[in-house]
Every structure is written in C-alpha cells, then in structure tokens.
Design an enzyme around this catalytic site. Structure first.
Site: not given
Length: 323
Positions: A26, A28, A30, A33, A49, A78, A117
């Site tokens: 997947e 990543k 910027d 989370r 998170r 995200e 995700f």
C-alpha cells in the site's frame, strides 16, 4: 452491542522497496494515522495512533462518517490534506488545535481526506482476527455497497510488484514510500507491518552542532537562499564516531554574525523542547540521506542520516535552498 477500537497495528522499517512474497503493498502517505469508529448510538470517534480524540478538529470527516457509513463500523486509515498539487502535513498540524467555529473554518480552507486501508469492525463482527486479505475484501465491498465517496477514500492495495514500484514515483505528490502487509496476518497491536521510506542522497551545509565543537553529536544543516541567507533544512541523526571526529577537526565558531543568531531549534517535529546548539562557521558540507517528507518551507520533517563530511565540495557548489 458494545465495542471499541483496538490498539493500532504498527510498522517496522525495512531498507528494501521490493514487495515480499505473501504480502500486499500500500502507499505510505504523508499524513496522520487515525482510526475511525461510528457507533449505532450516532457517536463518532476519530482518534490518533496515540489515542488522542481528533473528532472535533475534523468536522468534515465526522459528517461524512455519519452520512455515508453504516452503524457499528471501525476503520483504520490516514488523514491527509491536499494543497498545491501535493500532500501538506503541516496543515494537519495547524488543524489539530482547532475546535468549533475555528475547526469549521479550517475545514473549508484546508479540507482533509480520510484514506481508509483497513476494516476492523462491521456490524456485530470483530474483524481483527481475520487475515488481511479477507479484511481487505470486506473493506472493498463496504466501499462498493455503500457508494462511499470523498472525503472517504479507499487506499490502493496490490500484490503486483510492478504496480508497487510505480507508486514510488508519486513522491513529488507526498507519497513517503510503501507499506507491506502479510496477506494471512490478523490485526494485532504489534510492529509487524513493514514500512519502506524513499530516501535520497544530497548535500547540505553544517550550520550548527549539538554536543560540543570537540565532540559533535548531531549536525544542523542548511542551504543558502537566493538572498544569501542560510536557511535551516533539518537535523541529522547521531553521528558515527568516525564522522564526529572528522567533523570536529573542520568546524569552528563563526568569526562574525551568523544567519542563525538568535534562532531556536526544536528537538523534534511537534515537540516544544528546544535544542542546545553551537553555531559554527558555515563552510563544511555534509552528505546526507533524507526521506521525501518535507514541510512547505522545504525543511526535512525527519532526521537525515549523515553519511560523511564532503571535503571535495565547496559551499558555493551546494544547490540553492529549495532547488
């Protein structure tokens, strides 16, 4: 039925961009989370998170969750903000402290998207014990069945190494690298997902050090702008003993005014703690490896890995800041 979001599954860094066998890749992003929960009572929770409740800071995400998602759904994803052709992390930082009217105004100025995700809970089912491949199929079905649309976005996923490699070309738009997730793995609060960050090798000028001039520990790096001012670009990780000794023989206090006189430097992104630094004459060039996450001013958001002191490059040959 009472349920709650699980502790997030975390990543461990890897040095290779190759897609491992038995894994999906997947992008990543910027961003921040965040886990998102919609309960049958109408309560929506968007948390970081670290467990911080961010729901009030992103009213457009809360509104989309209430209008588009079914009850009793838990997601992982995200938060990102898109501006001027790329993802801009600092807009998320600016939005975090805003609530009420300020949050609504910020949502209009810097709207966020939630890139999903993972699917953690659906109806009466806790999906964390399912394998990634099964959770992914259920997540895709959720988006299709309910016609989910912006600001809710489905994160791409692939098992094709060629496609994953193509995604590495998205760095100009704010992609940091790739995440690799084992297809048969359940969702657990451990560091098992793999994270590859794109890094580039470049040069920058040593403008200050931590530690001492005789035993520098890290270096603060910069580049000159077109007006001839040394602009701060970021700090290095801890120097090796060899690099520290080499650098100590070359640096000296500035004999006159320094571009950074009176400046303070943060010990890390998002922290209020400042560094104790020693300004040096900016005439030493350091070769460093940096990832592609930068703020709007072009500063590196993560520490640079210092490779070596470049005695073969003059300061005047270091590219202008931002180029």
């Amino acid at each position: 039925m009472t349920w709650s979001l699980p502790q997030p599954m975390l990543t461990v860094s890897v040095d290779s961009p190759a897609l491992p066998a038995g894994h999906a890749a997947e992008p990543k992003w910027d961003g921040f989370r965040a886990q998102l929960a919609v309960h049958s009572s109408g309560r929506v929770l968007l948390r970081s998170r670290q467990g911080t409740d961010m729901t009030g800071s992103f009213p457009e995400i809360r509104a989309a969750a209430l209008t588009q998602l079914p009850a009793d759904v838990g997601l992982d994803g995200e938060l990102v903000v898109w501006e001027s052709g790329r993802l801009v992390f600092e807009r998320l930082q600016q939005r975090l402290a805003r609530r009420g009217k300020g949050a609504s105004e910020a949502a209009g100025r810097w709207p966020a998207h939630y890139v999903v995700f993972d699917l953690l809970h659906h109806g009466d089912a806790d999906l964390t014990g399912w394998a990634y491949a099964r959770r992914r199929a259920a997540l895709e079905e959720l988006f299709t069945e309910h016609g989910l649309a912006g600001p809710l976005t489905l994160c791409p996923s692939t098992t094709d190494p060629a496609v994953a490699e193509q995604w590495l070309g998205w760095t100009a738009a704010g992609l940091e690298g790739l995440c690799f997730k084992r297809l048969d793995e359940s969702y657990r609060p451990v560091r098992s997902w793999k994270k590859y960050k794109v890094r580039v090798t470049t040069e920058a000028i040593v403008g200050a050090v931590t530690g001492s001039l005789a035993a520098p520990r890290t270096v603060l790096l910069g580049r000159y702008d077109r007006a001839g001012h040394l602009q701060y670009t970021g700090r290095s990780t801890t120097l090796s003993q060899t690099a520290g000794r080499t650098l100590a023989e070359l640096i000296a206090p500035p004999p006159a005014a320094h571009s950074w006189d009176g400046w303070t430097f943060s010990a890390g992104w998002g922290t209020q703690r400042t560094l104790d630094v020693h300004l040096v004459q900016p005439d030493v060039v350091m070769e460093v490896a940096v990832d592609v996450a930068r703020d709007a001013a072009g500063r590196w958001r993560h520490p640079a890995r210092a490779h070596r002191v470049r005695t073969d490059i003059e300061v005047s040959h270091v590219p202008l800041f931002g180029e």
